[in-house]
Write a protein that holds these residues in place. Structure first.
Motif, PDB file in Angstrom:
ATOM      1  N   ALA A  58       0.817  -1.215   0.000  1.00 11.12           N
ATOM      2  CA  ALA A  58       0.000   0.000   0.000  1.00 11.12           C
ATOM      3  C   ALA A  58       0.850   1.263   0.000  1.00 11.12           C
ATOM      4  N   ALA A  59       2.105   1.157   0.457  1.00  8.45           N
ATOM      5  CA  ALA A  59       2.962   2.340   0.571  1.00  8.45           C
ATOM      6  C   ALA A  59       4.415   1.936   0.379  1.00  8.45           C
ATOM      7  N   PRO A  60       5.272   2.881  -0.016  1.00  6.42           N
ATOM      8  CA  PRO A  60       6.694   2.572  -0.165  1.00  6.42           C
ATOM      9  C   PRO A  60       7.308   2.111   1.150  1.00  6.42           C
ATOM     10  N   ASP A  61       8.236   1.190   1.055  1.00  8.21           N
ATOM     11  CA  ASP A  61       8.924   0.637   2.218  1.00  8.21           C
ATOM     12  C   ASP A  61      10.427   0.838   2.021  1.00  8.21           C
ATOM     13  N   PRO A  62      11.075   1.664   2.874  1.00  7.61           N
ATOM     14  CA  PRO A  62      12.520   1.894   2.704  1.00  7.61           C
ATOM     15  C   PRO A  62      13.342   0.616   2.687  1.00  7.61           C
ATOM     16  N   THR A  63      12.889  -0.419   3.390  1.00  3.42           N
ATOM     17  CA  THR A  63      13.630  -1.680   3.394  1.00  3.42           C
ATOM     18  C   THR A  63      13.717  -2.283   1.995  1.00  3.42           C
ATOM     19  N   VAL A  64      12.670  -2.090   1.202  1.00  5.05           N
ATOM     20  CA  VAL A  64      12.676  -2.595  -0.174  1.00  5.05           C
ATOM     21  C   VAL A  64      13.763  -1.873  -0.973  1.00  5.05           C
ATOM     22  N   ALA A  65      13.887  -0.556  -0.774  1.00  9.15           N
ATOM     23  CA  ALA A  65      14.922   0.205  -1.470  1.00  9.15           C
ATOM     24  C   ALA A  65      16.317  -0.252  -1.059  1.00  9.15           C
ATOM     25  N   VAL A  66      16.509  -0.520   0.231  1.00  9.62           N
ATOM     26  CA  VAL A  66      17.804  -1.013   0.714  1.00  9.62           C
ATOM     27  C   VAL A  66      18.149  -2.334   0.046  1.00  9.62           C
ATOM     28  N   ARG A  67      17.165  -3.220  -0.038  1.00 10.49           N
ATOM     29  CA  ARG A  67      17.401  -4.535  -0.645  1.00 10.49           C
ATOM     30  C   ARG A  67      17.745  -4.395  -2.128  1.00 10.49           C
ATOM     31  N   ARG A  68      17.049  -3.504  -2.819  1.00 12.32           N
ATOM     32  CA  ARG A  68      17.305  -3.341  -4.248  1.00 12.32           C
ATOM     33  C   ARG A  68      18.661  -2.675  -4.504  1.00 12.32           C
ATOM     34  N   LEU A  69      19.057  -1.771  -3.646  1.00 11.60           N
ATOM     35  CA  LEU A  69      20.396  -1.197  -3.784  1.00 11.60           C
ATOM     36  C   LEU A  69      21.465  -2.257  -3.550  1.00 11.60           C
ATOM     37  N   ALA A  70      21.236  -3.142  -2.598  1.00 19.55           N
ATOM     38  CA  ALA A  70      22.196  -4.224  -2.359  1.00 19.55           C
ATOM     39  C   ALA A  70      22.353  -5.100  -3.589  1.00 19.55           C
ATOM     40  N   GLY A  71      21.294  -5.202  -4.375  1.00 19.61           N
ATOM     41  CA  GLY A  71      21.347  -6.041  -5.555  1.00 19.61           C
ATOM     42  C   GLY A  71      22.149  -5.463  -6.699  1.00 19.61           C
ATOM     43  N   VAL A  72      22.402  -4.145  -6.680  1.00 20.62           N
ATOM     44  CA  VAL A  72      23.137  -3.512  -7.783  1.00 20.62           C
ATOM     45  C   VAL A  72      24.483  -2.939  -7.337  1.00 20.62           C
ATOM     46  N   LEU A  73      24.774  -2.983  -6.043  1.00 22.59           N
ATOM     47  CA  LEU A  73      26.057  -2.480  -5.538  1.00 22.59           C
ATOM     48  C   LEU A  73      27.077  -3.607  -5.442  1.00 22.59           C
ATOM     49  N   PRO A  74      28.363  -3.287  -5.607  1.00 24.34           N
ATOM     50  CA  PRO A  74      29.411  -4.292  -5.407  1.00 24.34           C
ATOM     51  C   PRO A  74      29.519  -4.631  -3.922  1.00 24.34           C
TER      52      PRO A  74
END
Length: 276
Positions: free
Chosen positions: A80-96
């Motif tokens: 229903a709303a943005p979740d900062p944890t989702v953003a953290v997880r997605r950044l982990a997926g594209v960072l070395p």
């Protein structure tokens, strides 16, 4: 949408925070990851630029992204709303693996990672064990070949506290002040020797130069009053050795808890620097 990000990195493979042509930098790697996820962003601003080889566990930066991009990146399917944890997880997926964003928080646009801060905290790790650093800590702990008198180092550190012109300990930059308020400089022996440093801000190479002066006292090459005596200098002291970068980590940046104080802190910091 302004985002505050908590960042950690192993500085071993980086030429510092700042983007440099043909060199790997933390800002360059992080900017590439942000571009992949948000497609566009503006104003990647950091609390404190670290030098080549310096690590961070508590770095802070901010970035502005489009509102719709934030919703897209931070929303799980069906949420229903943005979740900062989702953003953290997605950044982990594209960072070395040597960079991690461990927290992402939407903040008031008055927040500025650099100018709203009132304190930066560093730690420098040293071991004088004859065997050197343990294998798992060899990249963030300086091995010192001689036994260090940590009591003498702690005594010398107390003579550096307070607001002074730290020109003797800084690499001078044009139109930049070297006056700083050193709020903490502790030397404690535990499993390793830890030098804990805190100030309102630091000029380039200041922390490593302070550590270099304390090391000279610790091994008996200089007297306890010597580091404090250098505060009378108006230029870089050539006899101060800059300690190696890999022992140093930025461990925290402190901000006012009330967002209303961010803008006031920002204005005061900018005014003081403009006046110098």
């Amino acid at each position: 949408m302004r985002l505050r990000m908590g960042v950690a990195y192993d500085g071993t493979g980086f030429s510092g925070w700042a983007v440099q042509p043909d060199r790997r930098s933390v800002a360059g790697v992080l900017g590439e990851a942000l571009g992949r996820l948000f497609r566009e962003y503006d104003g990647l601003t950091v609390a404190g630029r670290t030098d080549a080889g310096v690590h961070a566990t508590g770095q802070v930066c901010h970035v502005d992204v489009p509102d719709d991009a934030w919703v897209r990146v931070a929303s799980a399917r069906g949420a229903a709303a943005p979740d900062p944890t989702v953003a953290v997880r997605r950044l982990a997926g594209v960072l070395p693996p040597d960079v991690r964003v461990h927290a992402v928080t939407p903040v008031d646009p008055r927040f500025d990672a650099r100018f709203s801060a009132f304190r930066r905290r560093y730690e420098y790790r040293i071991t004088d064990d004859p065997a050197g650093p343990t294998p798992l800590r060899r990249y963030d702990t300086l091995g010192w070949p001689r036994t260090l008198d940590t009591a003498a180092m702690a005594d010398a550190a107390r003579g550096l506290l307070g607001e002074h012109d730290f020109a003797a300990y800084c690499r001078r930059k044009d139109n930049a002040t070297t006056i700083r308020e050193l709020q903490r400089l502790d030397v404690v022996r535990g499993d390793v020797i830890t030098v804990s440093v805190a100030a309102d801000a630091f000029c380039q190479a200041m922390v490593r130069s302070l550590v270099g002066a304390l090391l000279a006292v610790g091994e008996g090459r200089r007297t306890v009053p010597w580091p404090g005596g250098l505060l009378t200098r108006t230029e870089r002291a050539s006899e101060v050795t800059v300690a190696p970068a890999h022992g140093l980590s930025l461990v925290g940046v402190d901000y006012p808890t009330d967002p209303a104080e961010w803008a006031a802190r920002d204005a005061a910091t900018r005014r003081r620097r403009d006046e110098t």
